[in-house]
Design an enzyme around this catalytic site. Structure first.
Site, PDB file in Angstrom:
ATOM      1  N   TYR A  80      48.153  41.233  48.728  1.00 22.85           N
ATOM      2  CA  TYR A  80      48.449  42.255  47.647  1.00 22.85           C
ATOM      3  C   TYR A  80      49.965  41.728  47.307  1.00 22.85           C
ATOM      4  CZ  TYR A  80      50.595  46.190  45.267  1.00 22.85           C
ATOM      5  OH  TYR A  80      51.278  47.273  44.418  1.00 22.85           O
TER       6      TYR A  80
ATOM      7  N   GLU B  12      51.878  43.417  39.319  1.00 23.42           N
ATOM      8  CA  GLU B  12      51.304  43.635  40.413  1.00 23.42           C
ATOM      9  C   GLU B  12      49.938  42.531  40.424  1.00 23.42           C
ATOM     10  OE1 GLU B  12      49.745  47.730  42.216  1.00 23.42           O
ATOM     11  OE2 GLU B  12      48.329  46.856  40.916  1.00 23.42           O
TER      12      GLU B  12
END
Ligand code: GDP
Ligand code: MN
Length: 387
Positions: free
Chosen positions: A108, A196
């Site tokens: 991530y 993101e």
């Protein structure tokens, strides 16, 4: 302003962040055509402004162009509701068709603002993928952060330190380090509030690529990016919120409330919402008509609130400074007459021309109680709510 994955990936690619080959399709036949130009498995991804698509059936992997077509047939024209979409069903008008990757590991990676530290922050976790929310909750130590001095950008030594603690192969950490620098360049140049990448995938060929991308641009900076403004997809926005945006009204729908609020100024709006809660009711929305709202804007504000089926009572709390109360009253009456829906109102009007405004409202067909202050308004609301 939020971008679609396919739009975000175009930007990533411009800034040298590796992504798999892919193209956007507006129809099932287009999806089939793109799929046939790809060797091997293909991923079909619903383009909606909500995360959590994987768990909701918005991401499908298929073996051949015919199956790709079938998936697109099901998706396009349909809707998608995910655990992140807050009950909203987002319309699927496009799908992204992408070559499938052979994933070894999912990371991530994000860049956003840390409002406590008052600077940008880079967030990295080796436990990326669809359960990142759970990771953040149960094992927060698996989430690492680098705070960035906005004058220098991400210091290479800080990035190296963080990556070396993960014991990755040099080849991999080098790629991640480049990606971090490039993402930060996007974050800064496009005035983002969030970038993101989840997952940032490590493939079996030891390539690090962005498999998903979410970019949000600061609304207040859109005027500096006319090319980005064109990417706005209004089909992904709640209709009332869109109408408010077009009329320069700060409006947010709130779940579970029954009191529609029309207020000028954000501070007064928040105080009004607090009072509503104290009265044992909950606000159905936040609405700030602004300091200098015109008759037309107030009319739109009335229509937006009145069209919300949750609303049982409208609380108007206006302080006439630059805004004149009689102008606001005319706007409310026009809204009521043109929209033709009467909802009981509690009205607090103070400041410029408030007496004229009260006269206008009293002589209208509206069901109104006036209050001199907020505590009185609160008890009036309680009386008017359906039992
Ligand atoms: P989200 O659920 O809306 O965040 O959508 P993502 O684009 O992140 O996709 C969800 C999941 O689908 C990812 O975490 C991956 O596990 C999987 N996925 C997406 N693209 C591929 C791919 O090319 N190959 C494989 N094997 N899985 C993929
Ligand atoms: Mn994702």
């Amino acid at each position: 302003m939020q971008l679609h994955e396919y739009q975000a990936k175009n930007i990533l690619s411009e800034y040298n962040v590796p992504i798999p080959f892919g193209q956007v399709a507006l129809s099932d036949s287009e999806c089939e055509k793109i799929s046939s130009s790809i060797n091997g498995k293909v991923v079909i991804k619903a383009q909606v402004h909500a995360g959590g698509r994987g768990k909701a059936g918005g991401i499908k992997i298929v073996d051949n162009p015919l199956d790709a077509k079938k998936v697109a047939q099901d998706m396009i024209g349909g809707t998608l509701k995910t655990f992140q979409s807050g009950g909203t069903k987002f319309p699927i008008n496009k799908v992204y068709v992408e070559e499938a990757s052979d994933i070894l590991k999912e990371f991530y990676l994000a860049v956003t603002m840390d409002f406590d530290e008052k600077c940008p922050v880079i967030i990295l976790s080796t436990e990326g993928g669809m359960n990142i929310e759970e990771v953040a909750e149960k094992t927060p130590d698996k989430i690492m952060k680098i705070h960035v001095n906005p004058l220098i950008g991400p210091s290479p030594y800080k990035v190296r330190n963080l990556l070396s603690s993960l014991n990755l192969e040099k080849k991999i950490s080098q790629q991640i380090s480049n990606i971090i620098q490039n993402l930060y360049r996007i974050f800064k140049s496009l005035d983002c509030t969030l970038i993101e990448i989840n997952p940032l995938a490590i493939t079996s060929q030891e390539k690090v690529i962005a498999l998903d991308a979410k970019i949000t641009i600061d609304d207040d900076s859109i005027f500096r990016h006319s090319d980005i403004e064109e990417l706005f997809d209004e089909t992904q926005m709640n209709r009332s919120e869109l109408k408010a945006l077009r009329n320069d009204l700060a409006y947010i729908k709130l779940d579970g409330g029954k009191v529609g609020c029309m207020v000028n100024g954000a501070g007064l709006a928040m105080a009004t919402m607090d009072i509503t809660m104290k009265a044992g009711a909950a606000p159905a929305n936040f609405l700030d008509v602004g300091g200098s709202a015109s008759e037309e804007r107030i009319e739109e504000a009335y229509k937006i609130i009145a069209s919300d089926n949750d609303v049982e009572v409208i609380l108007v709390n206006l302080f006439g400074g630059i805004l004149r109360c009689d102008v606001a009253a005319k706007g409310i009456i026009n809204g009521f007459e043109n929209y033709n829906k009467s909802i009981p109102m509690v009205v607090v009007l103070r400041g410029t021309n408030s007496e004229d405004a009260k006269l206008l409202l009293e002589n209208s067909e509206l069901d109104i109680s006036f209050a001199e202050d907020l505590p009185t308004a609160a008890s009036e609301i309680t009386k008017k709510l359906k039992k």
